[in-house]
Enzyme design. Sequence first.
Site, PDB file in Angstrom:
ATOM      1  CG  HIS A   7      -1.834   1.090   1.374  1.00  0.00           C
ATOM      2  ND1 HIS A   7      -1.855   1.945   2.457  1.00  0.00           N
ATOM      3  CD2 HIS A   7      -2.828   1.503   0.545  1.00  0.00           C
ATOM      4  CE1 HIS A   7      -2.822   2.830   2.297  1.00  0.00           C
ATOM      5  NE2 HIS A   7      -3.432   2.588   1.153  1.00  0.00           N
ATOM      6  NE  ARG A   8      -1.682   5.785   1.401  1.00  0.00           N
ATOM      7  CZ  ARG A   8      -2.177   6.545   2.350  1.00  0.00           C
ATOM      8  NH1 ARG A   8      -1.375   7.394   2.975  1.00  0.00           N
ATOM      9  NH2 ARG A   8      -3.448   6.508   2.694  1.00  0.00           N
ATOM     10  CD  GLU A  34      -3.229   2.056  -3.023  1.00  0.00           C
ATOM     11  OE1 GLU A  34      -4.253   2.746  -3.077  1.00  0.00           O
ATOM     12  OE2 GLU A  34      -2.184   2.464  -2.438  1.00  0.00           O
ATOM     13  CG  ASP A  36      -3.001   6.784  -3.406  1.00  0.00           C
ATOM     14  OD1 ASP A  36      -4.098   6.218  -3.370  1.00  0.00           O
ATOM     15  OD2 ASP A  36      -2.100   6.590  -2.553  1.00  0.00           O
ATOM     16  CG  HIS A  49      -3.233   9.357  -0.054  1.00  0.00           C
ATOM     17  ND1 HIS A  49      -3.951  10.228   0.748  1.00  0.00           N
ATOM     18  CD2 HIS A  49      -3.954   8.212  -0.105  1.00  0.00           C
ATOM     19  CE1 HIS A  49      -5.039   9.620   1.176  1.00  0.00           C
ATOM     20  NE2 HIS A  49      -5.072   8.400   0.674  1.00  0.00           N
ATOM     21  CD  GLU A 106      -7.446   5.197  -4.073  1.00  0.00           C
ATOM     22  OE1 GLU A 106      -6.618   4.687  -3.289  1.00  0.00           O
ATOM     23  OE2 GLU A 106      -8.380   5.931  -3.696  1.00  0.00           O
ATOM     24  CE  LYS A 108      -6.388   8.430  -2.665  1.00  0.00           C
ATOM     25  NZ  LYS A 108      -7.435   7.707  -1.938  1.00  0.00           N
ATOM     26  CG  ASP A 226       0.227   0.847   5.513  1.00  0.00           C
ATOM     27  OD1 ASP A 226      -0.143   1.173   4.375  1.00  0.00           O
ATOM     28  OD2 ASP A 226      -0.300   1.306   6.560  1.00  0.00           O
TER      29      ASP A 226
HETATM   30  O1  G3P Z   1      -6.680   1.372  -2.419  1.00  0.00           O
HETATM   31  C1  G3P Z   1      -6.940   1.144  -1.085  1.00  0.00           C
HETATM   32  C2  G3P Z   1      -6.680   2.337  -0.225  1.00  0.00           C
HETATM   33  O2  G3P Z   1      -5.467   2.909  -0.607  1.00  0.00           O
HETATM   34  C3  G3P Z   1      -7.767   3.354  -0.281  1.00  0.00           C
HETATM   35  O3  G3P Z   1      -7.623   4.350   0.689  1.00  0.00           O
HETATM   36  O4  G3P Z   1      -6.966   6.567   1.518  1.00  0.00           O
HETATM   37  O5  G3P Z   1      -5.302   4.739   1.497  1.00  0.00           O
HETATM   38  O6  G3P Z   1      -6.050   5.780  -0.626  1.00  0.00           O
HETATM   39  P1  G3P Z   1      -6.432   5.397   0.757  1.00  0.00           P
HETATM   40 CA    CA Z   2      -4.854   4.515  -2.144  1.00  0.00          CA
END
Ligand code: G3P
Ligand code: CA
Length: 241
Positions: A7-8, A34, A36, A49, A106, A108, A226
């Site tokens: 995640h990120r 993942e 953004d 993000h 993702e 945004k 994460d």
């Molecule tokens: O893609 C899952 C998650 O990343 C969505 O929430 O706020 O971390 O972008 P956020």
């Molecule tokens: Ca995200």
Amino acid sequence: MTQIFAHRGYSASYAENTMGSFIEAEKAGADGLELDVQLTKDGEVVVIHDEKVDRTTTGSGFVKDLLFKEIRKLNANKKGLKKEQIPSLVEVLEWLQTNKLICNIEFKNGLIPYEGMEEKVIQLVRKYSLSERIIISSFNHYSIVYSYRIAPEIETAPLFIEGIYMPWIYAQSIRAKGIHPKHSAMSDNILFNTMENGIAVRPYTVNKEEDMHRFFNLNCQAFITDDPVKALRIRKQYEKK
Ligand code: G3P
Ligand code: CA
């Protein structure tokens, strides 16, 4: 076996949404990333993000009000020693050609409806021949439906923060092959039924060991975390079985 998406990037230990964080996730053995995306004032797709650069960089202001060359001067690793730039999506896609990672992009575009974002991302994904390794997700479901219309070869997945009734029916109705629910917003029963109906489930953001065990036991397609290193360590127990 349940895939592990960083995640990120490997954001538990490295500055989120930076090349350093992505490279460390790949080195650790994650199956996917993942990240953004937002658009700069001059229309470059950048990986960050928040709509503003304030929280994660040394700068201030909205991404949409900054030129790409201004964005690139900022340090996205405020707490670390090594300077990290906000990556362009181009930089990430070029690097993805050197490995086999899956990449969940993702959009945004929930607060700021970046015009042309879908076209720009899709054009780049096609340019780098990465359509089969990309999953487009967003909380803005209109945007992912639009993406599907212009690029049906690229997988889409709506993001959910709350549970919805029969999510597999919804996913099928928008031609999404998967859903990305908040991990606490999905019961085992609904998750199981979704998968039984041919829809992949990749919950986010799964950081606690007990939650990781839950999703490995349910054998969902992936989860987003994460801490890919922790997830890989736990997954080893299931690989032996
Ligand atoms: O893609 C899952 C998650 O990343 C969505 O929430 O706020 O971390 O972008 P956020
Ligand atoms: Ca995200």
